[in-house]
Design an enzyme around this catalytic site. Structure first.
Site, PDB file in Angstrom:
ATOM      1  N   MET A 182       0.838  -1.196   0.000  1.00 39.30           N
ATOM      2  CA  MET A 182       0.000   0.000   0.000  1.00 39.30           C
ATOM      3  C   MET A 182       0.876   1.250   0.000  1.00 39.30           C
ATOM      4  O   MET A 182       1.695   1.423   0.902  1.00 39.30           O
ATOM      5  CB  MET A 182      -0.899   0.002   1.239  1.00 39.30           C
TER       6      MET A 182
ATOM      7  N   GLY B 185       2.455   4.186   4.559  1.00 40.40           N
ATOM      8  CA  GLY B 185       2.865   3.105   3.673  1.00 40.40           C
ATOM      9  C   GLY B 185       3.146   1.778   4.360  1.00 40.40           C
ATOM     10  O   GLY B 185       3.851   1.734   5.353  1.00 40.40           O
ATOM     11  N   SER B 186       2.629   0.689   3.837  1.00 43.31           N
ATOM     12  CA  SER B 186       2.737  -0.599   4.520  1.00 43.31           C
ATOM     13  C   SER B 186       2.374  -1.737   3.579  1.00 43.31           C
ATOM     14  O   SER B 186       2.262  -1.554   2.371  1.00 43.31           O
ATOM     15  CB  SER B 186       1.835  -0.596   5.753  1.00 43.31           C
ATOM     16  N   ARG B 187       2.162  -2.928   4.148  1.00 42.84           N
ATOM     17  CA  ARG B 187       1.975  -4.126   3.327  1.00 42.84           C
ATOM     18  C   ARG B 187       1.144  -5.158   4.081  1.00 42.84           C
ATOM     19  O   ARG B 187       1.155  -5.215   5.308  1.00 42.84           O
ATOM     20  CB  ARG B 187       3.363  -4.679   2.987  1.00 42.84           C
TER      21      ARG B 187
END
Length: 231
Positions: free
Chosen positions: A109, A197-199
């Protein structure tokens, strides 16, 4: 779980962003007023207002919270838990819980994606675990195990176990998980939220049919990323 015949409703702002938007808004107004008092209607004041307006709009965009409903049968379906881009599709050795090989699908993301997370399957939450860790860039392979993350183990009505992992990134500093041990879970419901921001990784059984490709954009709760094997 039956066919969903619901319409997508309007977008709203996520509750995780309420305090951030209020405090940042107050700070921007206070600084703008101070600049106006010290410099008048100068280029510095106008430039600050323009830049801060863009920043605030980015924040509003980040904390969007669209209410979505999956259209169709949910049995055997795995939907994307997040908006973003597919950065990993590979067979991996999972040694923490399954102790066997699994298919891993990872969605990254960016700052401009919706950061709400959805349950990828209908079923039950077996357990939720949170782990402290590093803050490597979220798209790096080592981020899955070394970064701060939350593991949510889900079990479908057919007894298939799916691991969903929320991962913090280089910018993300807060993982919020709404899933609770032993609660029922459903596609269309929010699993959690990751700030900035991440996953999200999803671990699937080897017999699953992956329905996305590398680099493909996903829409949380809408994009079918896999179909589980029939019992």
């Amino acid at each position: 779980m039956g066919k969903r015949i619901k319409k997508i409703k309007n977008i709203r702002l996520h509750r995780e962003g309420t305090n951030t938007l209020i405090y940042v808004g107050i700070a921007i107004v206070a600084i703008a007023f101070l600049l106006w008092y010290l410099t008048g209607n100068s280029l510095v004041f106008k430039g600050f207002c323009l830049v801060m307006a863009v920043v605030y709009l980015i924040l509003i965009n980040f904390f969007r919270c669209p209410i979505r409903y999956f259209q169709g049968e949910t049995d055997g379906i795995v939907v994307a838990p997040a908006d973003g881009r597919v950065v990993v599709i590979e067979e991996v050795e999972e040694t923490e819980y399954f102790h066997d090989r699994r298919l891993m699908v990872s969605i990254f993301m960016s700052l401009f994606n919706v950061h709400a997370n959805w349950f990828p399957v209908d079923g039950r939450v077996k357990f939720v675990k949170h782990f402290n860790g590093n803050f490597h860039k979220a798209w790096l392979p080592k981020a899955s195990e070394e970064n701060e993350h939350a593991d949510i183990m889900l079990e479908t009505d057919e007894g298939e176990e799916i691991l969903c992992r929320q991962i913090a990134g280089a910018v993300a500093r807060r993982i919020v998980t709404y899933a609770k041990d032993d609660e029922d879970c459903y596609i269309d419901e929010h699993l959690g939220f990751i700030k900035f921001g991440s996953r999200v990784d999803v671990y699937l059984p080897l017999g699953a049919e992956v329905c996305v490709t590398m680099g493909q954009s996903t829409t949380g709760d809408q994009t079918v990323i896999a179909r589980l094997p029939r019992s």
